[in-house]
Structure formats: structure tokens, C-alpha cells
Design a protein around this motif. Structure first.
Motif, PDB file in Angstrom:
ATOM      1  N   ASN A 270       0.868  -1.125   0.000  1.00  0.00           N
ATOM      2  CA  ASN A 270      -0.222   0.217   0.046  1.00  0.00           C
ATOM      3  C   ASN A 270       0.968   0.998  -0.080  1.00  0.00           C
ATOM      4  O   ASN A 270       1.563   1.365   0.775  1.00  0.00           O
ATOM      5  CB  ASN A 270      -0.764  -0.284   1.198  1.00  0.00           C
ATOM      6  N   LYS A 271       0.836   2.279  -0.959  1.00  0.00           N
ATOM      7  CA  LYS A 271       1.393   3.266  -1.230  1.00  0.00           C
ATOM      8  C   LYS A 271       1.652   4.146   0.133  1.00  0.00           C
ATOM      9  O   LYS A 271       2.278   4.909  -0.163  1.00  0.00           O
ATOM     10  CB  LYS A 271       0.980   4.189  -2.328  1.00  0.00           C
ATOM     11  N   TYR A 272      -0.121   4.756   1.178  1.00  0.00           N
ATOM     12  CA  TYR A 272      -0.028   4.834   1.636  1.00  0.00           C
ATOM     13  C   TYR A 272       0.281   4.765   3.125  1.00  0.00           C
ATOM     14  O   TYR A 272       1.061   5.666   3.750  1.00  0.00           O
ATOM     15  CB  TYR A 272      -1.260   5.571   1.872  1.00  0.00           C
ATOM     16  N   ALA A 273       0.631   3.340   3.489  1.00  0.00           N
ATOM     17  CA  ALA A 273       1.596   2.887   3.934  1.00  0.00           C
ATOM     18  C   ALA A 273       2.860   3.195   4.045  1.00  0.00           C
ATOM     19  O   ALA A 273       3.701   3.392   4.994  1.00  0.00           O
ATOM     20  CB  ALA A 273       1.096   1.285   4.392  1.00  0.00           C
ATOM     21  N   GLN A 274       3.353   3.236   2.916  1.00  0.00           N
ATOM     22  CA  GLN A 274       4.629   3.143   2.395  1.00  0.00           C
ATOM     23  C   GLN A 274       4.952   4.687   3.027  1.00  0.00           C
ATOM     24  O   GLN A 274       6.093   5.289   3.157  1.00  0.00           O
ATOM     25  CB  GLN A 274       5.497   2.892   1.503  1.00  0.00           C
ATOM     26  N   LYS A 275       4.081   5.737   2.715  1.00  0.00           N
ATOM     27  CA  LYS A 275       4.331   7.001   2.834  1.00  0.00           C
ATOM     28  C   LYS A 275       4.521   7.511   4.520  1.00  0.00           C
ATOM     29  O   LYS A 275       5.803   8.513   4.999  1.00  0.00           O
ATOM     30  CB  LYS A 275       2.872   7.837   2.490  1.00  0.00           C
ATOM     31  N   LEU A 276       3.807   6.552   5.024  1.00  0.00           N
ATOM     32  CA  LEU A 276       3.660   7.231   6.667  1.00  0.00           C
ATOM     33  C   LEU A 276       5.101   6.380   6.984  1.00  0.00           C
ATOM     34  O   LEU A 276       5.429   6.960   7.739  1.00  0.00           O
ATOM     35  CB  LEU A 276       2.380   6.151   7.065  1.00  0.00           C
TER      36      LEU A 276
ATOM     37  N   LYS B  91      -0.354   2.966  13.918  1.00  0.00           N
ATOM     38  CA  LYS B  91      -1.392   2.005  13.771  1.00  0.00           C
ATOM     39  C   LYS B  91      -2.760   2.427  12.369  1.00  0.00           C
ATOM     40  O   LYS B  91      -2.867   1.593  12.086  1.00  0.00           O
ATOM     41  CB  LYS B  91      -2.966   2.838  15.217  1.00  0.00           C
ATOM     42  N   LYS B  92      -2.481   3.521  12.029  1.00  0.00           N
ATOM     43  CA  LYS B  92      -2.921   3.464  10.589  1.00  0.00           C
ATOM     44  C   LYS B  92      -2.342   2.332   9.467  1.00  0.00           C
ATOM     45  O   LYS B  92      -2.952   2.050   8.506  1.00  0.00           O
ATOM     46  CB  LYS B  92      -2.690   4.770   9.527  1.00  0.00           C
ATOM     47  N   ILE B  93      -0.700   2.306   9.965  1.00  0.00           N
ATOM     48  CA  ILE B  93      -0.109   1.065   9.189  1.00  0.00           C
ATOM     49  C   ILE B  93      -0.952   0.295   9.496  1.00  0.00           C
ATOM     50  O   ILE B  93      -0.892  -0.467   8.569  1.00  0.00           O
ATOM     51  CB  ILE B  93       1.348   1.916   9.030  1.00  0.00           C
ATOM     52  N   ARG B  94      -0.726  -0.465  10.574  1.00  0.00           N
ATOM     53  CA  ARG B  94      -1.842  -1.503  10.625  1.00  0.00           C
ATOM     54  C   ARG B  94      -2.782  -1.746   9.809  1.00  0.00           C
ATOM     55  O   ARG B  94      -3.646  -2.971   9.724  1.00  0.00           O
ATOM     56  CB  ARG B  94      -2.100  -1.484  12.235  1.00  0.00           C
ATOM     57  N   GLU B  95      -3.498   0.040   9.707  1.00  0.00           N
ATOM     58  CA  GLU B  95      -5.184  -0.769   9.156  1.00  0.00           C
ATOM     59  C   GLU B  95      -4.861  -1.242   7.833  1.00  0.00           C
ATOM     60  O   GLU B  95      -5.640  -2.024   7.506  1.00  0.00           O
ATOM     61  CB  GLU B  95      -6.193   0.392   9.311  1.00  0.00           C
ATOM     62  N   TYR B  96      -4.067  -0.691   6.868  1.00  0.00           N
ATOM     63  CA  TYR B  96      -3.201  -0.794   5.700  1.00  0.00           C
ATOM     64  C   TYR B  96      -2.535  -2.647   5.627  1.00  0.00           C
ATOM     65  O   TYR B  96      -3.434  -2.979   4.757  1.00  0.00           O
ATOM     66  CB  TYR B  96      -2.411  -0.052   5.263  1.00  0.00           C
ATOM     67  N   SER B  97      -2.008  -2.589   6.629  1.00  0.00           N
ATOM     68  CA  SER B  97      -1.729  -3.936   6.772  1.00  0.00           C
ATOM     69  C   SER B  97      -2.755  -4.925   7.039  1.00  0.00           C
ATOM     70  O   SER B  97      -2.985  -6.238   6.558  1.00  0.00           O
ATOM     71  CB  SER B  97      -1.172  -4.159   7.898  1.00  0.00           C
ATOM     72  N   LEU B  98      -4.048  -4.623   7.988  1.00  0.00           N
ATOM     73  CA  LEU B  98      -5.199  -5.969   7.755  1.00  0.00           C
ATOM     74  C   LEU B  98      -5.447  -5.671   6.381  1.00  0.00           C
ATOM     75  O   LEU B  98      -5.704  -7.023   5.815  1.00  0.00           O
ATOM     76  CB  LEU B  98      -6.383  -4.931   8.792  1.00  0.00           C
ATOM     77  N   GLU B  99      -5.498  -4.551   6.183  1.00  0.00           N
ATOM     78  CA  GLU B  99      -6.416  -5.030   4.559  1.00  0.00           C
ATOM     79  C   GLU B  99      -5.552  -5.919   3.547  1.00  0.00           C
ATOM     80  O   GLU B  99      -6.198  -6.685   2.426  1.00  0.00           O
ATOM     81  CB  GLU B  99      -6.567  -3.466   3.956  1.00  0.00           C
ATOM     82  N   GLU B 100      -4.441  -5.776   3.812  1.00  0.00           N
ATOM     83  CA  GLU B 100      -2.916  -6.985   2.343  1.00  0.00           C
ATOM     84  C   GLU B 100      -3.069  -8.102   3.494  1.00  0.00           C
ATOM     85  O   GLU B 100      -3.013  -9.449   3.075  1.00  0.00           O
ATOM     86  CB  GLU B 100      -1.759  -6.092   3.069  1.00  0.00           C
ATOM     87  N   GLN B 101      -3.706  -8.426   4.779  1.00  0.00           N
ATOM     88  CA  GLN B 101      -4.267  -9.326   5.076  1.00  0.00           C
ATOM     89  C   GLN B 101      -3.172 -10.399   5.411  1.00  0.00           C
ATOM     90  O   GLN B 101      -2.749 -11.404   5.735  1.00  0.00           O
ATOM     91  CB  GLN B 101      -5.215 -10.775   4.188  1.00  0.00           C
ATOM     92  N   ASN B 102      -1.734  -9.390   6.658  1.00  0.00           N
ATOM     93  CA  ASN B 102      -0.737 -10.144   6.581  1.00  0.00           C
ATOM     94  C   ASN B 102      -0.034 -10.176   7.750  1.00  0.00           C
ATOM     95  O   ASN B 102      -0.309  -9.217   9.296  1.00  0.00           O
ATOM     96  CB  ASN B 102       0.966  -9.551   6.365  1.00  0.00           C
ATOM     97  N   PRO B 103      -1.227 -10.823   8.631  1.00  0.00           N
ATOM     98  CA  PRO B 103      -0.956 -11.537  10.500  1.00  0.00           C
ATOM     99  C   PRO B 103       0.109 -11.159  11.286  1.00  0.00           C
ATOM    100  O   PRO B 103       0.122 -10.837  11.726  1.00  0.00           O
ATOM    101  CB  PRO B 103      -1.520 -12.636  11.003  1.00  0.00           C
TER     102      PRO B 103
END
Length: 122
Positions: free
Chosen positions: A3-9, A32-44
Motif C-alpha cells: 500500500n502506497k499510503y502505508a509506505q508514505k507513512l 496504528k494507521k499502517i496497521r489498518e493497511y496491513s489488515l487490508e493486505e491480510q498479513n497477520p
């Protein structure tokens, strides 16, 4: 992270840390915001690492986990050897770099080691 937004953060946090700005509250919010993106990517593994990292930062006002050893000593690694009494900026920067590039298998393995250390620390 893809996720590009996660990478920017992640890049934002890295830039601030390099400039000597280690604002726990801001870092925790971003993690916490990056974690939301990781949930979308389904990487536990990453999702858990991010949660444990921001909880660790909130509880200790510092990053007290050291960089994981390359090889276990005597077949078993003791997590207590990777604890620090002072804010370990180098380890935090390494932790962020692992999350940024998950394409390398060793990065995921090191994140698992961070997860073990976070759990052992608390």
C-alpha cells in the motif's frame, strides 16, 4: 507493504527519526494507521508486529527491543539479550525497514523475532 499510503507513512516516520524527532504519540498514531493497511493486505505477522510495536512504545515511551540476532546462540535464542534500557533508535529504524519491504523472506523472519521479543518483554 504494498500500500502506497502505508509506505508514505513509514517513510515519514523514518525521516522524522533521522532528524532526531522521536515523538511517541505521533509514531503510535502512524503505526496504528499502517496497521489498518496491513489488515487490508491480510498479513497477520505484520499486523501483529505493528500492534505489538505501538503498544510497546505506549507502555515504555521508548523502543527497547534490540535488532534480532542473525543466528541463535546454542540453538536457542534468549529474548532478554535483545532488550535495551535506552531508546534503541537503530533497532526501530530496522523494524520500519522490515515492514517497508516484505518481499524478502528474511524480513518476515526478523519480524517474527521482533514479535517474540515484544511478547517476552511484557
Amino acid at each position: 507493504m504494498e500500500n502506497k499510503y502505508a509506505q508514505k507513512l513509514i517513510e515519514k516516520i523514518q525521516k522524522n527519526v533521522l532528524q532526531g524527532k522521536f515523538n511517541i504519540e505521533e509514531i503510535v498514531t502512524d503505526l496504528k494507521k499502517i496497521r489498518e493497511y496491513s489488515l487490508e493486505e491480510q498479513n497477520p505477522i505484520v499486523t501483529k508486529a505493528l500492534r505489538l510495536a505501538y503498544e510497546h512504545l505506549e507502555e515504555n515511551d521508548a523502543f527497547l527491543i534490540g535488532i534480532p540476532d542473525d543466528e541463535p546462540i546454542d540453538g536457542e535464542e534468549t529474548a532478554s539479550e535483545n532488550f535495551s534500557t535506552e531508546n534503541n533508535i537503530e533497532s526501530f529504524e530496522y523494524f520500519l525497514s522490515l515492514i517497508f519491504d516484505l518481499s524478502m523472506k528474511n524480513n518476515v523472519l526478523d519480524l517474527k523475532e521482533y514479535n517474540k521479543a515484544f511478547v517476552a518483554f511484557s
